[in-house]
Design a protein around this motif. Structure first.
Motif, PDB file in Angstrom:
ATOM      1  N   ILE A  53      38.050  37.330  51.236  1.00  0.00           N
ATOM      2  CA  ILE A  53      37.677  36.905  52.588  1.00  0.00           C
ATOM      3  C   ILE A  53      37.743  38.086  53.567  1.00  0.00           C
ATOM      4  O   ILE A  53      36.802  38.335  54.324  1.00  0.00           O
ATOM      5  N   ILE A  54      38.823  38.845  53.528  1.00  0.00           N
ATOM      6  CA  ILE A  54      38.915  40.022  54.409  1.00  0.00           C
ATOM      7  C   ILE A  54      37.856  41.056  53.990  1.00  0.00           C
ATOM      8  O   ILE A  54      37.299  41.765  54.828  1.00  0.00           O
ATOM      9  N   GLY A  55      37.561  41.077  52.671  1.00  0.00           N
ATOM     10  CA  GLY A  55      36.572  42.029  52.153  1.00  0.00           C
ATOM     11  C   GLY A  55      35.168  41.801  52.683  1.00  0.00           C
ATOM     12  O   GLY A  55      34.279  42.642  52.496  1.00  0.00           O
ATOM     13  N   GLN A  57      34.519  41.770  55.801  1.00  0.00           N
ATOM     14  CA  GLN A  57      34.404  42.466  57.090  1.00  0.00           C
ATOM     15  C   GLN A  57      33.779  43.862  57.015  1.00  0.00           C
ATOM     16  O   GLN A  57      32.876  44.159  57.804  1.00  0.00           O
ATOM     17  N   PRO A  58      34.246  44.735  56.098  1.00  0.00           N
ATOM     18  CA  PRO A  58      33.683  46.090  56.104  1.00  0.00           C
ATOM     19  C   PRO A  58      32.165  46.106  55.894  1.00  0.00           C
ATOM     20  O   PRO A  58      31.442  46.844  56.578  1.00  0.00           O
ATOM     21  N   GLU A  59      31.671  45.288  54.977  1.00  0.00           N
ATOM     22  CA  GLU A  59      30.225  45.270  54.746  1.00  0.00           C
ATOM     23  C   GLU A  59      29.502  44.439  55.804  1.00  0.00           C
ATOM     24  O   GLU A  59      28.387  44.772  56.213  1.00  0.00           O
ATOM     25  N   GLY A  60      30.170  43.361  56.259  1.00  0.00           N
ATOM     26  CA  GLY A  60      29.585  42.522  57.307  1.00  0.00           C
ATOM     27  C   GLY A  60      29.232  43.360  58.534  1.00  0.00           C
ATOM     28  O   GLY A  60      28.256  43.080  59.248  1.00  0.00           O
ATOM     29  N   VAL A  79      27.624  39.332  50.933  1.00  0.00           N
ATOM     30  CA  VAL A  79      28.800  38.985  51.748  1.00  0.00           C
ATOM     31  C   VAL A  79      29.100  37.481  51.608  1.00  0.00           C
ATOM     32  O   VAL A  79      30.259  37.063  51.521  1.00  0.00           O
ATOM     33  N   GLN A  80      28.019  36.700  51.530  1.00  0.00           N
ATOM     34  CA  GLN A  80      28.197  35.249  51.352  1.00  0.00           C
ATOM     35  C   GLN A  80      28.841  34.941  49.995  1.00  0.00           C
ATOM     36  O   GLN A  80      29.679  34.037  49.882  1.00  0.00           O
ATOM     37  N   ASP A  81      28.454  35.713  48.960  1.00  0.00           N
ATOM     38  CA  ASP A  81      29.086  35.528  47.639  1.00  0.00           C
ATOM     39  C   ASP A  81      30.596  35.751  47.727  1.00  0.00           C
ATOM     40  O   ASP A  81      31.381  35.044  47.088  1.00  0.00           O
ATOM     41  N   GLU A  82      30.998  36.759  48.504  1.00  0.00           N
ATOM     42  CA  GLU A  82      32.444  37.064  48.603  1.00  0.00           C
ATOM     43  C   GLU A  82      33.173  35.862  49.220  1.00  0.00           C
ATOM     44  O   GLU A  82      34.275  35.520  48.805  1.00  0.00           O
ATOM     45  N   ALA A  83      32.525  35.209  50.200  1.00  0.00           N
ATOM     46  CA  ALA A  83      33.128  34.009  50.795  1.00  0.00           C
ATOM     47  C   ALA A  83      33.301  32.941  49.721  1.00  0.00           C
ATOM     48  O   ALA A  83      34.353  32.294  49.627  1.00  0.00           O
ATOM     49  N   GLY A  84      32.272  32.789  48.882  1.00  0.00           N
ATOM     50  CA  GLY A  84      32.343  31.804  47.790  1.00  0.00           C
ATOM     51  C   GLY A  84      33.505  32.116  46.855  1.00  0.00           C
ATOM     52  O   GLY A  84      34.247  31.212  46.453  1.00  0.00           O
ATOM     53  N   HIS A  85      33.686  33.410  46.524  1.00  0.00           N
ATOM     54  CA  HIS A  85      34.799  33.784  45.639  1.00  0.00           C
ATOM     55  C   HIS A  85      36.132  33.377  46.269  1.00  0.00           C
ATOM     56  O   HIS A  85      37.027  32.873  45.595  1.00  0.00           O
ATOM     57  N   GLY A  86      36.247  33.636  47.573  1.00  0.00           N
ATOM     58  CA  GLY A  86      37.477  33.252  48.271  1.00  0.00           C
ATOM     59  C   GLY A  86      37.723  31.754  48.130  1.00  0.00           C
ATOM     60  O   GLY A  86      38.846  31.316  47.860  1.00  0.00           O
ATOM     61  N   MET A  87      36.648  30.961  48.268  1.00  0.00           N
ATOM     62  CA  MET A  87      36.803  29.499  48.189  1.00  0.00           C
ATOM     63  C   MET A  87      37.240  29.045  46.785  1.00  0.00           C
ATOM     64  O   MET A  87      38.115  28.207  46.646  1.00  0.00           O
ATOM     65  N   SER A 116      44.321  46.743  49.564  1.00  0.00           N
ATOM     66  CA  SER A 116      44.371  47.931  50.426  1.00  0.00           C
ATOM     67  C   SER A 116      42.978  48.470  50.777  1.00  0.00           C
ATOM     68  O   SER A 116      42.754  48.973  51.871  1.00  0.00           O
ATOM     69  N   ILE A 117      42.033  48.328  49.855  1.00  0.00           N
ATOM     70  CA  ILE A 117      40.720  48.972  50.029  1.00  0.00           C
ATOM     71  C   ILE A 117      40.001  48.513  51.302  1.00  0.00           C
ATOM     72  O   ILE A 117      39.229  49.264  51.887  1.00  0.00           O
TER      73      ILE A 117
END
Ligand code: FAQ
Length: 321
Positions: A53-55, A57-60, A79-87, A116-117
């Protein structure tokens, strides 16, 4: 034969759990598990979910400035895929009895970690490509073995996540290939991004094995399948030929093939830097957490509306029956 109706005692439950792990069977949500196993799984899954979820932000940060409609659509989808992973991951944590709202609360109050990344800034559009190539590349290296993690819901979530991460890595590499075939300025932008992201990508695998407090127990429980250093080495070995093909220089003068080890040797990672970033003192920690908190606060009305709607729908259903 008479069967005892008494609840099994803790020794029997522990033996059953040990046998599940020893036989490489999966631990499922309904199963008894030691408190330490449950706590470790919640910690790792929550940190992983927070990272996804925080990830975003940098690409967003580059969605509104992507150089073409195609690149914008690709980045939005990623970026939307990353949200899905968080869910998926928050759902996996819920199967262990964790409460999603509580996990988010702990994240925004600094009581739980994320990778950290994501505390490094994205200064140029080439960073989007390098995040795909190196950051998603490191994530895949770390996460493919987690598909065999002993906790069922986590391992199964990881299969889909890895497929998507693999696609993300290729889109990053394709973006960089395109930029490297462009102008000198574009090539310099790619090299600059590689210089900034190489070492933080190596830090994603965690502290060195002799300082990794959780590895031994997590490997005994089949949660982790390899140590941090083993996976870091695998990532270096995988990345060097890719960098050569791309035509970029990895910023490590000690990087050299070691014929005896059949691996690349590489320089020392700055562990003080990793420790500072994990403690909240990286370049963007404060900004990332503040942004997450603001988004969560601003979304309160959506959660309230969804809860009210669900209650109304269930009242109507009850009235009909
Ligand atoms: N950053 O004893 P260990 C992604 C903490 S997802 C921050 O070695 P462990 C996708 C560690 O939690 C990236 N903290 O710990 C994407 C522990 O803290 P605690 C996230 C770190 O758990 C791409 C302490 O240090 N991936 O990138 C870090 O056995 C692009 C001691 O360390 C995962 O979460 C770090 N780098 O091994 C999204 C994968 N390293 O709680 C958007 C699942 C260590 O004891 C865009 N997680 N720490 O106080 C794992 O595989 C493991 O948890 C490790 C750490 C390997 C990360």
């Amino acid at each position: 034969m008479t069967m005892s109706l008494d609840a099994p005692d803790e020794t029997m439950l522990q033996q059953h759990f040990d046998s599940t792990i020893a036989h490489e069977h999966r631990v499922e949500p309904r199963d008894w598990m030691p408190d330490g196993y449950r706590k470790t799984m919640i910690r790792q899954i929550a940190q992983h979910a927070h990272s996804e979820i925080i990830g975003m932000q940098p690409e967003g940060n580059w969605i509104t400035r992507a150089p073409s409609l195609r690149r914008k659509a690709v980045l939005l989808a990623k970026v939307q895929d990353e949200a899905g992973h968080g869910m998926y991951l928050y759902s996996a944590a819920e199967t262990l009895g964790a409460d999603r709202a509580d996990l988010t609360d702990k994240l925004v109050h600094g009581q739980q970690k994320y990778s950290s990344i994501f505390n490094y800034p994205t200064l140029s559009y080439a960073d989007v490509g390098v995040i795909g190539w190196l950051v998603d590349g490191a994530a895949i290296c770390n996460q493919v073995p987690l598909c065999r993690s002993s906790y069922g819901p986590y391992g199964r979530a990881m299969i889909r996540i890895c497929k998507e991460e693999s696609f993300h890595q290729r889109q990053g590499y394709e973006l960089l290939m395109t930029m490297m075939a462009g102008t000198d300025a574009q090539r310099a932008m790619v090299q600059g991004a590689v210089d900034r992201f190489w070492w933080p990508s190596l830090m994603m695998f965690g502290p060195p094995d002799d300082a990794s407090v959780n590895t031994e127990q997590s490997m005994a429980w089949g949660i982790k399948r390899h140590t941090n250093d083993e996976l870091r080495q695998r990532f270096v070995d995988m990345s060097v030929p890719q960098a050569e093909k791309l035509g970029v220089r990895l910023p490590d003068p000690e990087l050299a093939w070691n014929d005896a080890r059949q691996h690349y040797d590489f320089g020392s990672v700055d562990w003080d830097e990793l420790s500072a970033v994990i403690k909240g003192n990286g370049p963007c920690n404060a900004q990332r957490v503040a942004h997450r908190k603001a988004a969560h606060d601003e979304g309160a009305w959506v959660r309230d509306a969804a809860t009210a709607y669900a209650a109304k729908t269930s009242r109507r259903l009850e009235a009909k029956t």
